[in-house]
Each structure stands twice: as C-alpha cells, then as structure tokens.
Write a protein that holds these residues in place. Structure first.
Motif, PDB file in Angstrom:
ATOM      1  N   UNK A  10       0.820  -1.211   0.000  1.00  0.00           N
ATOM      2  CA  UNK A  10       0.000   0.000   0.000  1.00  0.00           C
ATOM      3  C   UNK A  10       0.846   1.250   0.000  1.00  0.00           C
ATOM      4  N   UNK A  11       2.045   1.176  -0.627  1.00  0.00           N
ATOM      5  CA  UNK A  11       3.043   2.239  -0.507  1.00  0.00           C
ATOM      6  C   UNK A  11       2.819   3.404  -1.455  1.00  0.00           C
ATOM      7  N   UNK A  12       1.819   3.337  -2.325  1.00  0.00           N
ATOM      8  CA  UNK A  12       1.637   4.387  -3.313  1.00  0.00           C
ATOM      9  C   UNK A  12       1.056   5.676  -2.759  1.00  0.00           C
ATOM     10  N   UNK A  13       0.340   5.610  -1.638  1.00  0.00           N
ATOM     11  CA  UNK A  13      -0.304   6.803  -1.077  1.00  0.00           C
ATOM     12  C   UNK A  13      -0.680   6.515   0.366  1.00  0.00           C
ATOM     13  N   UNK A  14      -1.159   7.557   1.050  1.00  0.00           N
ATOM     14  CA  UNK A  14      -1.681   7.382   2.393  1.00  0.00           C
ATOM     15  C   UNK A  14      -0.639   6.951   3.412  1.00  0.00           C
ATOM     16  N   UNK A  15      -1.056   6.108   4.355  1.00  0.00           N
ATOM     17  CA  UNK A  15      -0.165   5.658   5.418  1.00  0.00           C
ATOM     18  C   UNK A  15       1.014   4.887   4.846  1.00  0.00           C
ATOM     19  N   UNK A  16       0.783   4.100   3.801  1.00  0.00           N
ATOM     20  CA  UNK A  16       1.883   3.359   3.187  1.00  0.00           C
ATOM     21  C   UNK A  16       2.951   4.278   2.629  1.00  0.00           C
ATOM     22  N   UNK A  17       2.513   5.357   1.984  1.00  0.00           N
ATOM     23  CA  UNK A  17       3.471   6.322   1.436  1.00  0.00           C
ATOM     24  C   UNK A  17       4.244   6.996   2.573  1.00  0.00           C
ATOM     25  N   UNK A  18       3.553   7.376   3.629  1.00  0.00           N
ATOM     26  CA  UNK A  18       4.232   7.985   4.774  1.00  0.00           C
ATOM     27  C   UNK A  18       5.209   7.006   5.417  1.00  0.00           C
ATOM     28  N   UNK A  19       4.845   5.720   5.440  1.00  0.00           N
ATOM     29  CA  UNK A  19       5.714   4.724   6.069  1.00  0.00           C
ATOM     30  C   UNK A  19       7.016   4.545   5.302  1.00  0.00           C
ATOM     31  N   UNK A  20       6.963   4.502   3.958  1.00  0.00           N
ATOM     32  CA  UNK A  20       8.211   4.340   3.214  1.00  0.00           C
ATOM     33  C   UNK A  20       9.104   5.561   3.399  1.00  0.00           C
ATOM     34  N   UNK A  21       8.507   6.741   3.512  1.00  0.00           N
ATOM     35  CA  UNK A  21       9.306   7.939   3.760  1.00  0.00           C
ATOM     36  C   UNK A  21       9.933   7.888   5.148  1.00  0.00           C
ATOM     37  N   UNK A  22       9.178   7.410   6.131  1.00  0.00           N
ATOM     38  CA  UNK A  22       9.694   7.301   7.495  1.00  0.00           C
ATOM     39  C   UNK A  22      10.874   6.324   7.561  1.00  0.00           C
ATOM     40  N   UNK A  23      10.733   5.171   6.960  1.00  0.00           N
ATOM     41  CA  UNK A  23      11.821   4.192   6.988  1.00  0.00           C
ATOM     42  C   UNK A  23      13.022   4.674   6.177  1.00  0.00           C
ATOM     43  N   UNK A  24      12.771   5.277   5.018  1.00  0.00           N
ATOM     44  CA  UNK A  24      13.883   5.777   4.201  1.00  0.00           C
ATOM     45  C   UNK A  24      14.648   6.860   4.934  1.00  0.00           C
ATOM     46  N   UNK A  25      13.948   7.717   5.670  1.00  0.00           N
ATOM     47  CA  UNK A  25      14.617   8.786   6.419  1.00  0.00           C
ATOM     48  C   UNK A  25      15.516   8.228   7.510  1.00  0.00           C
ATOM     49  N   UNK A  26      15.252   6.982   7.924  1.00  0.00           N
ATOM     50  CA  UNK A  26      16.072   6.324   8.941  1.00  0.00           C
ATOM     51  C   UNK A  26      17.162   5.459   8.320  1.00  0.00           C
ATOM     52  N   UNK A  27      17.315   5.507   6.992  1.00  0.00           N
ATOM     53  CA  UNK A  27      18.393   4.797   6.331  1.00  0.00           C
ATOM     54  C   UNK A  27      18.051   3.434   5.775  1.00  0.00           C
ATOM     55  N   UNK A  28      16.786   3.047   5.803  1.00  0.00           N
ATOM     56  CA  UNK A  28      16.385   1.761   5.246  1.00  0.00           C
ATOM     57  C   UNK A  28      16.345   1.832   3.721  1.00  0.00           C
ATOM     58  N   UNK A  29      16.753   0.754   3.047  1.00  0.00           N
ATOM     59  CA  UNK A  29      16.389   0.555   1.652  1.00  0.00           C
ATOM     60  C   UNK A  29      14.953   0.046   1.626  1.00  0.00           C
ATOM     61  N   UNK A  30      14.193   0.452   0.616  1.00  0.00           N
ATOM     62  CA  UNK A  30      12.747   0.255   0.664  1.00  0.00           C
ATOM     63  C   UNK A  30      12.236  -0.425  -0.601  1.00  0.00           C
ATOM     64  N   UNK A  31      11.347  -1.401  -0.407  1.00  0.00           N
ATOM     65  CA  UNK A  31      10.586  -1.985  -1.510  1.00  0.00           C
ATOM     66  C   UNK A  31       9.147  -1.522  -1.370  1.00  0.00           C
ATOM     67  N   UNK A  32       8.615  -0.926  -2.421  1.00  0.00           N
ATOM     68  CA  UNK A  32       7.271  -0.359  -2.398  1.00  0.00           C
ATOM     69  C   UNK A  32       6.336  -1.242  -3.215  1.00  0.00           C
ATOM     70  N   UNK A  33       5.263  -1.726  -2.578  1.00  0.00           N
ATOM     71  CA  UNK A  33       4.276  -2.548  -3.266  1.00  0.00           C
ATOM     72  C   UNK A  33       2.941  -1.818  -3.298  1.00  0.00           C
ATOM     73  N   UNK A 210      -8.783  13.458  13.796  1.00  0.00           N
ATOM     74  CA  UNK A 210      -8.052  12.958  12.624  1.00  0.00           C
ATOM     75  C   UNK A 210      -6.563  13.194  12.835  1.00  0.00           C
ATOM     76  N   UNK A 211      -5.761  12.211  12.427  1.00  0.00           N
ATOM     77  CA  UNK A 211      -4.312  12.303  12.576  1.00  0.00           C
ATOM     78  C   UNK A 211      -3.647  12.269  11.207  1.00  0.00           C
ATOM     79  N   UNK A 212      -2.462  12.861  11.133  1.00  0.00           N
ATOM     80  CA  UNK A 212      -1.706  12.845   9.895  1.00  0.00           C
ATOM     81  C   UNK A 212      -1.075  11.461   9.675  1.00  0.00           C
ATOM     82  N   UNK A 213      -0.916  11.048   8.426  1.00  0.00           N
ATOM     83  CA  UNK A 213      -0.300   9.741   8.154  1.00  0.00           C
ATOM     84  C   UNK A 213       1.138   9.645   8.654  1.00  0.00           C
ATOM     85  N   UNK A 214       1.820  10.776   8.793  1.00  0.00           N
ATOM     86  CA  UNK A 214       3.191  10.751   9.313  1.00  0.00           C
ATOM     87  C   UNK A 214       3.220  10.229  10.747  1.00  0.00           C
TER      88      UNK A 214
END
Length: 338
Positions: A10-33, A210-214
């Motif tokens: 679910x990485x294309x938008x919403x919480x999934x998109x915020x999650x890949x940004x969060x992990x990438x900012x911490x130095x993770x390599x990321x696979x987006x599905x 309501x909370x932000x996806x970040x």
C-alpha cells in the motif's frame, strides 16, 4: 546486514506512502508494493533523491498470493535480505450492508485481510529460515469496535487481528525470533476518502479526531524496531476499544446515531467520482488527504501492550466497582422493603 531492508504494501499513497518515507529517512532501503505503477515509481524516485537509499517499486495487487510471493523473491534478489515487512494495503466501501454486493465483500476482504495474510506468509517463509526479522500488520480501532457503513472493512480488520494473534502463538511455540506486531490506527488523513468505493451519495470523511499519516508511520517504525506486540495509536483508539469492553450495547446505540454523520459530509458525491475497489485510481496522490486543516501532527500517545494490560485491568476494576454498587443498592432496596 550492511543495509536494512523494509517492504511496505500500500506504498503508493496514504499511510503506506508515509511509512516508506519514514523508513527511508532512517536509512532503510525500501521496496514499495502497490497497484498503480506510475505513482509508485514517482514515490520510489523521490525516496532515492531525498535520502540516497535504494528504492524498488513493484506494482502488485496484494490480493494475488502468487504476485506477492514473486515480489518477495525479486526483492531479496535485487536488494537483499528482508528485515522488516509492513502490511498496510487496504480497501473499503462506504455503504450500508443492504447496498453491497457479495463481490464487494469478497474484494474488500481479499485486499484488507488476505493481502496481510499473503504478505506475512511471503515474509515469514524467508525470515523463518534465518530466525530473525519483524512483521508489522496494520489494524485499526475498527478491528475491535466496528462502525456502520464500513462492514466489509471492519470484518476484514477483525480477521487481521485474529490471524495475527494465532500466528504469534505459533511463532512462540516454534521458538522463533521473528517478531510480529499489530498496530491499531485511528482515523487518518489520507486520500482514501476521495477514491474509496462509496454508495451513500455523500462525500466520506474520517471520524474526528483525525491524525496525519506521518504520525501513523512513526508508530509503525517504532513497533518494528522496538518489537512491540501491540500498539494503539492515539486516545481515540484506546477510548473506542475500552468503551466497547465496558458497554458494547451503549456503543451500538451511540454509533447508530453518530456513526453516519461522523463519516459523511453534507457534500454530494459525484456518480463519476473515482473508485479504487476493483482497479487503482491514477493521479499524483501522496500521503496526505484533504483534511490537513484539522489533522493532528504533534505529540500523539502510543499505547503498547503494557498500557493495554493496564487499561484492561482498569476496565475490570470498573466492572467490579459497578457490580459492587449494584449489590449494595439491591441490598438497600431489600432492607427498605422489609
């Protein structure tokens, strides 16, 4: 591992998109599905540019078990060992049960429930051999207290909770060090309210607060890295779950009155509005939806299993107190009659 690798569905938008940004900012390599290939590749390119990480975009429908397994195989071939797998992809329909078809229920369940099952199975097949890794399943406050107009989604999230608990016991039985977390989210400001299937004739909205996806993304990474069994995000999530423990009948009646207006605006929904239940919606959507003006992005409490146990203990004490008060009043009434 020289680099940590995370997979997010679910990485294309919403919480999934915020999650890949969060992990990438911490130095993770990321696979987006996700299903929509152009938006997914744009997201991957932004991660590479912003944080200098490897980002692999894989257009996948998580309801297809073979496609999920093939994606996992490709990720390990091109990026390396999967350390964290996060299941976020979901689908919902805003409609009363009487307006839904059997196929609507089937599709929402395939994506929201079976998508998490298939992702977990693909990750676990690899983590079991190495005896390490973390899997995060994303649930909802609606996995413990269902609401009207989202029966298909609520049923699927209840199933995610049951599947996660059953599998966790199996991992303990087998003595595996693979950790399994369940993160229950509150209402989040994502684009889903613009593109989710909707048969009500009115625009959908998240139930306040309501909370932000970040915020959700930070909670998900916290659960993965700190090996939390359970995490409830926000006061609203904990209140909904505990209230249903204490007085489910009263909550039924409250939601019969407030559950409709809390999820729908007064704006009419166009018959031509996008609908992502059976096919992805194209467009340059990101993590946030159209509710930035009211969404919260500051400190949000995280309730882990330690707090959950305390809350349940408090709920039990409350029930004992009510029972004792009832016995006392009954005794007084009997003495008065005598």
């Amino acid at each position: 591992m020289s680099r940590r690798i995370v997979v997010v569905t679910g990485a294309g938008a919403g919480v999934g998109r915020a999650a890949v940004e969060e992990f990438a900012s911490a130095g993770y390599d990321v696979a987006l599905l996700s299903r929509e290939p152009e938006r997914l590749e744009r997201a991957a390119a932004q991660l590479r540019a912003a944080w200098n990480v490897r980002a692999l975009a894989l257009p996948v429908d998580v309801a297809d078990a073979q496609a999920v397994e093939a994606a996992a195989e490709r990720i390990e071939r091109e990026l390396g060992e999967i350390g964290v797998w996060v299941n976020i992809a979901m689908a919902t329909v805003f409609a009363p049960v009487s307006a839904l078809s059997a196929r609507d229920f089937e599709r929402a369940t395939q994506v929201t429930y079976l998508g998490q099952v298939y992702g977990t199975m693909a990750a676990l097949a690899r983590m079991r051999e190495r005896n390490r890794g973390a899997i995060v399943n994303v649930g909802s406050a609606l996995a413990s207290r269902a609401v009207p107009l989202q029966s298909a989604y609520c049923g699927a999230k209840f199933a995610v909770r049951g599947f996660t608990d059953a599998l966790r016991s199996e991992l303990i039985h087998d003595g595996l060090k693979v950790h399994l977390s369940l993160v229950d989210l509150p209402a989040v400001n994502t684009p889903q309210f613009d593109w989710a299937a909707n048969r009500t004739g009115r625009q959908a909205r998240p139930v306040a607060p309501v909370y932000q996806p970040d915020v959700a993304a930070r909670a998900i990474r916290f659960a993965a890295e700190h090996r939390r069994r359970t995490l409830w995000l926000g006061w609203s999530t904990s209140r909904a779950i505990v209230a249903d423990m204490l007085a489910p009948g009263l909550v039924d009646r409250y939601l019969a009155r407030a559950g409709y207006r809390g999820q729908l605006t007064d704006e009419p929904r166009s018959p031509d509005a996008p609908d992502d239940l059976y096919a992805p919606v194209a467009g340059d959507f990101c993590a946030h939806g159209r509710f930035d003006d009211e969404a919260r992005d500051g400190f949000v409490p995280l309730f882990t299993e330690r707090h959950v146990h305390a809350a349940m203990g408090g709920a039990m004490l409350g029930l004992v107190g009510l029972a004792m008060a009832f016995v006392h009043l009954h005794r007084q009434a009997r003495e008065h009659r005598q």
